[in-house]
Design a protein around this motif. Sequence first.
Motif, PDB file in Angstrom:
ATOM      1  N   GLU A 136      46.155  51.585 -31.624  1.00 26.87           N
ATOM      2  CA  GLU A 136      45.199  50.486 -31.660  1.00 26.87           C
ATOM      3  C   GLU A 136      45.940  49.246 -31.197  1.00 26.87           C
ATOM      4  OE1 GLU A 136      43.296  48.275 -35.306  1.00 26.87           O
ATOM      5  OE2 GLU A 136      42.243  50.178 -34.951  1.00 26.87           O
ATOM      6  N   ILE A 137      45.498  48.671 -30.100  1.00 23.29           N
ATOM      7  CA  ILE A 137      46.173  47.536 -29.494  1.00 23.29           C
ATOM      8  C   ILE A 137      45.334  46.287 -29.744  1.00 23.29           C
ATOM      9  CG2 ILE A 137      47.039  46.578 -27.327  1.00 23.29           C
ATOM     10  CD1 ILE A 137      46.972  49.666 -26.383  1.00 23.29           C
ATOM     11  N   CYS A 138      45.913  45.317 -30.441  1.00 28.59           N
ATOM     12  CA  CYS A 138      45.209  44.068 -30.721  1.00 28.59           C
ATOM     13  C   CYS A 138      45.482  43.077 -29.598  1.00 28.59           C
ATOM     14  CB  CYS A 138      45.670  43.489 -32.049  1.00 28.59           C
ATOM     15  SG  CYS A 138      45.167  44.494 -33.449  1.00 28.59           S
ATOM     16  N   LEU A 139      44.430  42.420 -29.159  1.00 29.90           N
ATOM     17  CA  LEU A 139      44.515  41.449 -28.074  1.00 29.90           C
ATOM     18  C   LEU A 139      44.359  40.035 -28.628  1.00 29.90           C
ATOM     19  CD1 LEU A 139      42.132  43.274 -25.588  1.00 29.90           C
ATOM     20  CD2 LEU A 139      44.622  43.432 -25.694  1.00 29.90           C
ATOM     21  N   GLU A 140      44.908  39.055 -27.917  1.00 27.28           N
ATOM     22  CA  GLU A 140      44.756  37.653 -28.322  1.00 27.28           C
ATOM     23  C   GLU A 140      43.325  37.180 -28.131  1.00 27.28           C
ATOM     24  OE1 GLU A 140      47.557  34.993 -26.525  1.00 27.28           O
ATOM     25  OE2 GLU A 140      49.231  36.349 -26.908  1.00 27.28           O
ATOM     26  N   ARG A 141      42.661  37.677 -27.083  1.00 30.34           N
ATOM     27  CA  ARG A 141      41.299  37.256 -26.771  1.00 30.34           C
ATOM     28  C   ARG A 141      40.380  38.472 -26.758  1.00 30.34           C
ATOM     29  NH1 ARG A 141      44.720  34.918 -22.965  1.00 30.34           N
ATOM     30  NH2 ARG A 141      44.986  32.692 -23.210  1.00 30.34           N
ATOM     31  N   PRO A 142      39.154  38.322 -27.242  1.00 35.25           N
ATOM     32  CA  PRO A 142      38.232  39.468 -27.295  1.00 35.25           C
ATOM     33  C   PRO A 142      37.625  39.794 -25.937  1.00 35.25           C
ATOM     34  CG  PRO A 142      37.145  37.514 -28.112  1.00 35.25           C
ATOM     35  CD  PRO A 142      38.564  37.116 -27.836  1.00 35.25           C
ATOM     36  N   GLY A 143      37.113  41.014 -25.832  1.00 33.53           N
ATOM     37  CA  GLY A 143      36.295  41.412 -24.703  1.00 33.53           C
ATOM     38  C   GLY A 143      36.964  42.269 -23.662  1.00 33.53           C
ATOM     39  N   ILE A 144      36.666  43.557 -23.692  1.00 34.16           N
ATOM     40  CA  ILE A 144      37.111  44.504 -22.664  1.00 34.16           C
ATOM     41  C   ILE A 144      35.856  45.144 -22.090  1.00 34.16           C
ATOM     42  CG2 ILE A 144      38.344  46.659 -22.213  1.00 34.16           C
ATOM     43  CD1 ILE A 144      40.207  44.289 -22.746  1.00 34.16           C
ATOM     44  N   SER A 145      35.600  44.894 -20.815  1.00 32.16           N
ATOM     45  CA  SER A 145      34.373  45.412 -20.206  1.00 32.16           C
ATOM     46  C   SER A 145      34.599  46.655 -19.364  1.00 32.16           C
ATOM     47  CB  SER A 145      33.706  44.321 -19.365  1.00 32.16           C
ATOM     48  OG  SER A 145      34.618  43.812 -18.417  1.00 32.16           O
ATOM     49  N   GLY A 146      35.852  47.018 -19.089  1.00 39.30           N
ATOM     50  CA  GLY A 146      36.118  48.212 -18.300  1.00 39.30           C
ATOM     51  C   GLY A 146      37.412  48.877 -18.717  1.00 39.30           C
ATOM     52  N   THR A 147      37.428  50.222 -18.691  1.00 34.56           N
ATOM     53  CA  THR A 147      38.634  50.985 -19.000  1.00 34.56           C
ATOM     54  C   THR A 147      38.765  52.134 -18.008  1.00 34.56           C
ATOM     55  OG1 THR A 147      37.432  52.382 -20.557  1.00 34.56           O
ATOM     56  CG2 THR A 147      38.593  50.496 -21.482  1.00 34.56           C
ATOM     57  N   SER A 148      39.994  52.559 -17.779  1.00 30.41           N
ATOM     58  CA  SER A 148      40.225  53.693 -16.879  1.00 30.41           C
ATOM     59  C   SER A 148      41.556  54.340 -17.230  1.00 30.41           C
ATOM     60  CB  SER A 148      40.243  53.214 -15.422  1.00 30.41           C
ATOM     61  OG  SER A 148      40.326  54.301 -14.537  1.00 30.41           O
ATOM     62  N   VAL A 149      41.628  55.654 -17.054  1.00 30.92           N
ATOM     63  CA  VAL A 149      42.868  56.415 -17.225  1.00 30.92           C
ATOM     64  C   VAL A 149      43.174  57.063 -15.885  1.00 30.92           C
ATOM     65  CG1 VAL A 149      44.017  58.308 -18.438  1.00 30.92           C
ATOM     66  CG2 VAL A 149      42.384  56.862 -19.657  1.00 30.92           C
ATOM     67  N   ARG A 150      44.389  56.879 -15.409  1.00 27.52           N
ATOM     68  CA  ARG A 150      44.801  57.489 -14.145  1.00 27.52           C
ATOM     69  C   ARG A 150      44.784  59.003 -14.278  1.00 27.52           C
ATOM     70  NH1 ARG A 150      50.335  55.485 -11.272  1.00 27.52           N
ATOM     71  NH2 ARG A 150      51.230  57.200 -12.454  1.00 27.52           N
ATOM     72  N   SER A 151      44.512  59.721 -13.194  1.00 24.92           N
ATOM     73  CA  SER A 151      44.314  61.169 -13.262  1.00 24.92           C
ATOM     74  C   SER A 151      45.549  61.945 -13.725  1.00 24.92           C
ATOM     75  CB  SER A 151      43.816  61.717 -11.921  1.00 24.92           C
ATOM     76  OG  SER A 151      44.772  61.497 -10.914  1.00 24.92           O
TER      77      SER A 151
END
Length: 174
Positions: free
Chosen positions: A91-106
């Motif tokens: 679980e990675i905590c960020l300083e600022r909220p909001g992640i609109s996209g995620t991707s994992v390399r193949s």
Amino acid sequence: MVWWDIRNPGVPITSVKFHLEPILSICIDGSCSGGISGAADNKVVIFSLDNPMGRMLIGCDLCEECEITSWCSLFIDWKCEIMGSCIVKKEICLERPGISGTSVRSDSKIAATAGWDHRIRIFNYRKGSALAILKYHRAMCNAVSFSPNCKLMASSSEDSTVALWELYPPQCRT
């Protein structure tokens, strides 16, 4: 997140609450053994999916006697057979909220997120450690994606730009 078996869509297999705010993006890795999620909160969650084929344990009606508190969720069918688990790896905590996209390399070595704070974050997918923060876009980033050959990553933003990045390309073995 609610997980469904499309062969039996009437009943969800399990539900998991990794985030306090709505999930905006989820990506399952190529081997279907885990993934990454981003939401309107200030967390990125890297999780593993475990579905041990042929190893089904009989559970009770999931009362307190089961003491399955280290798992964030269980895959359970209508007979209460435990079919696997969904476990938070990092679980990675960020300083600022909001992640609109995620991707994992193949190759499942690198993961990326697109943030409301105009940044693309790069992580070691297996360890969950931060590798880089890319600051090119001038507005909210809304998508990130890797090429199938693992050589390029694309990011897009509300500033009407698409950026192509060459990040940690796979090394050729000779």
